[in-house]
Design a protein around this motif. Structure first.
Motif, mmCIF file in Angstrom:
data_model
loop_
_atom_site.group_PDB
_atom_site.id
_atom_site.type_symbol
_atom_site.label_atom_id
_atom_site.label_comp_id
_atom_site.label_asym_id
_atom_site.label_seq_id
_atom_site.Cartn_x
_atom_site.Cartn_y
_atom_site.Cartn_z
ATOM 1 N N VAL A 1 0.837 -1.206 0.000
ATOM 2 C CA VAL A 1 0.000 0.000 0.000
ATOM 3 C C VAL A 1 0.868 1.250 0.000
ATOM 4 N N THR A 2 0.597 2.153 -0.931
ATOM 5 C CA THR A 2 1.269 3.452 -0.983
ATOM 6 C C THR A 2 0.259 4.480 -1.493
ATOM 7 N N GLY A 3 0.721 5.679 -1.770
ATOM 8 C CA GLY A 3 -0.193 6.695 -2.295
ATOM 9 C C GLY A 3 -0.175 7.966 -1.485
ATOM 10 N N LEU A 4 -1.359 8.519 -1.236
ATOM 11 C CA LEU A 4 -1.479 9.832 -0.613
ATOM 12 C C LEU A 4 -2.244 9.746 0.704
ATOM 13 N N ALA A 5 -1.708 10.403 1.733
ATOM 14 C CA ALA A 5 -2.329 10.412 3.057
ATOM 15 C C ALA A 5 -2.966 11.776 3.295
ATOM 16 N N TRP A 6 -4.265 11.811 3.300
ATOM 17 C CA TRP A 6 -5.024 13.060 3.438
ATOM 18 C C TRP A 6 -4.765 13.737 4.774
ATOM 19 N N ARG B 1 5.460 0.955 -14.543
ATOM 20 C CA ARG B 1 6.793 0.999 -15.168
ATOM 21 C C ARG B 1 7.844 0.270 -14.332
ATOM 22 N N GLY B 2 7.389 -0.429 -13.274
ATOM 23 C CA GLY B 2 8.313 -1.302 -12.554
ATOM 24 C C GLY B 2 8.624 -0.942 -11.123
ATOM 25 N N ALA B 3 8.171 0.209 -10.639
ATOM 26 C CA ALA B 3 8.449 0.587 -9.249
ATOM 27 C C ALA B 3 7.667 -0.309 -8.293
ATOM 28 N N ARG B 4 8.211 -0.505 -7.096
ATOM 29 C CA ARG B 4 7.557 -1.317 -6.068
ATOM 30 C C ARG B 4 6.823 -0.414 -5.086
ATOM 31 N N ALA B 5 5.581 -0.777 -4.785
ATOM 32 C CA ALA B 5 4.782 0.021 -3.852
ATOM 33 C C ALA B 5 5.480 0.165 -2.507
ATOM 34 N N ALA B 6 6.176 -0.869 -2.075
ATOM 35 C CA ALA B 6 6.851 -0.864 -0.775
ATOM 36 C C ALA B 6 7.908 0.229 -0.677
ATOM 37 N N GLU B 7 8.418 0.676 -1.833
ATOM 38 C CA GLU B 7 9.509 1.652 -1.838
ATOM 39 C C GLU B 7 9.073 3.048 -2.285
ATOM 40 N N LEU B 8 7.794 3.222 -2.571
ATOM 41 C CA LEU B 8 7.304 4.541 -2.986
ATOM 42 C C LEU B 8 6.770 5.280 -1.767
ATOM 43 N N PRO B 9 7.393 6.387 -1.358
ATOM 44 C CA PRO B 9 6.947 7.115 -0.162
ATOM 45 C C PRO B 9 5.501 7.580 -0.263
ATOM 46 N N ILE B 10 4.803 7.525 0.852
ATOM 47 C CA ILE B 10 3.446 8.060 0.939
ATOM 48 C C ILE B 10 3.539 9.574 1.080
ATOM 49 N N GLU B 11 2.854 10.287 0.232
ATOM 50 C CA GLU B 11 2.954 11.749 0.195
ATOM 51 C C GLU B 11 1.763 12.408 0.865
ATOM 52 N N GLN B 12 1.958 13.676 1.212
ATOM 53 C CA GLN B 12 0.930 14.475 1.860
ATOM 54 C C GLN B 12 0.312 15.454 0.859
ATOM 55 N N PRO B 13 -0.858 16.003 1.197
ATOM 56 C CA PRO B 13 -1.388 17.096 0.381
ATOM 57 C C PRO B 13 -0.433 18.279 0.399
ATOM 58 N N THR B 14 -0.302 18.943 -0.718
ATOM 59 C CA THR B 14 0.570 20.112 -0.806
ATOM 60 C C THR B 14 -0.211 21.379 -1.137
ATOM 61 N N LYS B 15 -1.469 21.214 -1.517
ATOM 62 C CA LYS B 15 -2.282 22.364 -1.922
ATOM 63 C C LYS B 15 -3.532 22.440 -1.047
ATOM 64 N N VAL C 1 0.402 5.206 -10.082
ATOM 65 C CA VAL C 1 0.060 4.104 -10.983
ATOM 66 C C VAL C 1 1.077 4.025 -12.125
ATOM 67 N N ASP C 2 1.415 5.175 -12.672
ATOM 68 C CA ASP C 2 2.407 5.219 -13.750
ATOM 69 C C ASP C 2 3.733 4.595 -13.305
#
Length: 339
Positions: free
Chosen positions: A150-155, A295-309, A290-291
């Motif tokens: 699980v990765t993605g954006l944390a509201w 293209r080969g990235a692992r969810a485990a290594e993609l940092p969860i980001e915060q809202p910026t706007k 998703v992109d």
């Protein structure tokens, strides 16, 4: 034909609906594969999408995905699944269907969808669009390195913005004493609620929360808030509340009770104002995850980001209808004023 709410929306059926006038989404978002491309499409990666109702996040997500080079009918297959409004219990079956379908990644809009997707699989990558407390919920080891699927954006990575909402309501109203809060228990943003309570306490205000699980409970919620003499209402997050924003705005008018949302779509629907993260920005940014995964990235290594706007939106039309005058300093800070 409706969108197939609460059912398994097959790709061809969904494309036909989206291309027609029923849904009202841009027909260019999805196009049926040409015969010459059929074999390529069959080998294309599949992207599942979980949301409640005909959610506006989906067409925004698809447009962002198109901009990154992924186009339905050419090099990607989209598998959207939508639960009926107020029926989060349907997500377990819809998520299981996506896993059985063999999708390569699941985009889960908000907390009930994320939880259902996580229950359905611990191997297929899951991209949160509007996640809530992913570390506390056990979805990730840390924001910097999730470590699982699980990765993605944390509201609510910075939940203190809900205290800012209470502060804005205090600035807006001359001498408020009681603020009501409408909460969707399926969206467990307890951290944001606690921050709002701290903000209310510091300002000498009482914050009274009312739970709403289904849209038909909204009238009862407003009746309770009137009974406790609420001066204004703060609407928290969740798919049910987001989908009920028009009804909430109408009840605000009927009860002469100012309503503040955490997202601009609430103010656009007729709420008095909103302050919080830009949801369309999060919807678009989810496509970037998703992109990367395709293209080969692992969810485990993609940092969860915060809202910026973050956006402050004020609806002057609603203010006039409620007989309220917006303080000039608050107006000057608004990112948008709806007239």
């Amino acid at each position: 034909m409706l969108l197939g709410l609460g059912q398994q929306v097959r790709r061809r059926e969904f494309i036909g609906v989206l291309g027609g006038a029923t849904v009202g989404w841009p027909a260019v978002l999805l196009s049926p594969p040409l015969a010459a491309e059929a074999q390529q499409v069959n080998k294309a990666p599949q992207v599942g999408f979980l949301a409640m109702g005909r959610h506006p996040a989906f067409p925004v997500f698809v447009q962002a995905l198109n901009g990154l080079g992924w186009v339905e009918g050419r090099n990607v297959v989209l598998e959207p699944r939508f639960a009926e409004p107020g029926k989060a219990e349907q997500f377990d079956q819809l998520a299981a269907d996506l896993v059985q379908q063999g999708v390569d990644v699941i985009v889960a809009l908000i907390q009930p969808e994320i939880i259902a997707a996580r229950r359905a699989t611990t191997t297929i990558p899951i991209v949160m669009v509007v996640g809530v407390n992913p570390v506390g919920q056990g979805f990730a080891s840390s924001l910097a390195r999730p470590g699982g699927n699980v990765t993605g954006l944390a509201w609510d990575a910075d939940p203190e913005f809900t205290a800012k909402n209470v502060e804005i309501l205090r600035e807006l109203l001359s001498a408020p004493q009681h603020i009501g809060g409408i909460i969707d228990p399926a969206f467990p943003s307890t951290v944001g609620w606690e921050a709002a309570q701290r903000g209310a306490l510091q300002l000498g205000l009482d914050l009274h929360g009312v739970e709403v699980r289904k849209p038909d409970q909204m009238e009862k919620a407003f009746a309770e808030l009137r009974a406790v003499r609420a001066d204004a209402v703060l609407v928290f997050g969740g798919s049910t509340l987001f989908g009920s924003r028009d009804k909430i705005a109408q009840l605000s008018m009927n009860n002469r009770l100012p309503v503040m949302f955490l997202y601009r779509e609430g103010a656009e629907a007729g709420g008095l104002l909103s302050y919080g993260p830009s949801l369309p920005d999060l919807w678009r940014r989810s496509a970037i995850y998703v992109d990367k995964i395709l293209r080969g990235a692992r969810a485990a290594e993609l940092p969860i980001e915060q809202p910026t706007k973050f956006e402050l939106v004020i609806n002057l039309k609603t203010a006039k209808a409620l007989g309220l005058t917006i303080p000039p300093l608050l107006l000057t800070r608004a990112d948008e004023v709806i007239e």
